[in-house]
Design a protein around this motif. Sequence first.
Motif, PDB file in Angstrom:
ATOM      1  N   VAL A 296     136.465 -37.212 119.116  1.00  0.00           N
ATOM      2  CA  VAL A 296     135.224 -37.996 119.145  1.00  0.00           C
ATOM      3  C   VAL A 296     134.519 -37.790 120.485  1.00  0.00           C
ATOM      4  N   LEU A 299     132.536 -34.718 120.376  1.00  0.00           N
ATOM      5  CA  LEU A 299     131.269 -34.938 119.669  1.00  0.00           C
ATOM      6  C   LEU A 299     130.239 -35.634 120.554  1.00  0.00           C
ATOM      7  N   THR A 424     140.133 -34.778 112.489  1.00  0.00           N
ATOM      8  CA  THR A 424     139.721 -34.426 113.858  1.00  0.00           C
ATOM      9  C   THR A 424     139.205 -32.994 113.933  1.00  0.00           C
ATOM     10  N   ILE A 427     135.591 -33.293 112.945  1.00  0.00           N
ATOM     11  CA  ILE A 427     134.814 -33.880 114.043  1.00  0.00           C
ATOM     12  C   ILE A 427     134.598 -32.848 115.146  1.00  0.00           C
TER      13      ILE A 427
END
Length: 507
Positions: A296, A299, A424, A427
């Motif tokens: 995350v 990202l 993941t 992501i």
Amino acid sequence: MTLLDHLVIAPVVIPAIIAPLTLMVMRRRRHVGVALSLAGCVAMLVVALALFGIAQDDAIRAYPLGGWPAPFGIVLVLDRLSAGMLVLAAVLALVVMLHAVVTAVDRKGWHFHPLFQFQLLGLNGAFLTGDLFNLFVFFEVLLIASYGLMLHGQGAARLKAGVAYVVVNIVGSALFLIALGLLYGLTGTLNMADLGQRIAALGAADQGLIRLAGLLLLAVFALKAAVVPLHLWLPRTYAATAPVVAALFAIMTKVGVYAMIRVVPLIFGDAAGAAAWVPAPWLLPAAVLTAIIGFVGVLAARAMREQAAFAILGSTGTLLLAVSCWTQATTAAALFYLVHATLAGAALFLVADVTLRRRGQYGDAIVPSPRFAGQQATGLLFLAATIAAVGLPPLSGFVAKLFILQTSVTAEPWALIWATVLGTTLIGVVGFARSGSTLFWKAADDADPIAGADRSRAELIAPATLLALLALLTLGAGWATAQAEATAAQIYAPDRYAAAVLTEATR
């Protein structure tokens, strides 16, 4: 002992000699100091490859320093795991050192090369040592060197992040000493082979303290590996330091994971009674959170170095997903992924370094900029590095993640592991696609190309070399998988390790 037997200590002796030599000659004859440092890295790679070849006979070799027998004296141990980690550290160090010299990063301070060698001294010693106290000592050596390297080149952001980094590691060192004190008070030894046998013989009254000591020890390793919730220091530290230093630091979190793999099956395995497999209840959820937060962060990152730092964090979480099952098969998958993740993380930082050098005032910020020299070549390197980091085909990350999925399917939490790995990965793909399109495929409107950013193509060599090594790892996946499985078989045979250390070290 023969001369070949003494080769085990060479990875510790070489940087211990090279570091002070470079310090003495650097100010007056800088080129000599650089040559010495490079020669030391080459020598360590040659020795590491030789030791790796020796370890192929599947024997475990103990080297008692000063002839003092274990468990009373200091002992170095060469097996498949330590030999493989030595090769990984030596390869990474040589590539990073070449990049530092080519880009003149090493010229921003007089002490870069001595600190670099002391860092390698700590890493190599941590991989070879056979007792917990000297693991603590080598941890401190590599941490002290990393403090200086992290501040190399100066800057307010590095100083601020460096202070937090030092404080966190001082706390970790204090916890390490407390754990060692408890273990020594209960067992009278800190030799890892001897500890495994003595803990198995302890009575029921001591089981609570042994569990406490084991949990403290593993908390320290989790701190070194930046496992959630002990991860907050890593993104700021790695993003603030020079990218070439962060590339070397890609192996630092893996040292914490290595320590878990070394210590848990050997000391806290099936024979440890109530302390058996002490990290089992919490390591899997921590690994899941680490992987999610890491990707995350990829990202949400606003700069390439920050993105690479979060990718390191995410890869550590993925690695620990396999480790947390504590089976021979998943550990083999973890070892394969460990090698891949270290090289891929370092490649991301070196590509970030090349990019920020060529983009002028835009640096590595993930914002559109005018065209810059070598944009296509740099973009291709970024594409390859990100494919490796997220685990897409055709590079070794895809093979490594398949290996983890395949071996974890028989574990009880397999659905959670699969969901985390696949989620993941998605992501990460989105995060890197966003930054890649912004950095390399979009240009600021009505802007002239960045002037004065014409750089030598030599600075592309190091990241390209790391990516080539990942390609070789993919082509040699069958051989590498066999190596990982043989290494895992040794790890889960603690009786063999104990017999080698407690008998061979007395010869």
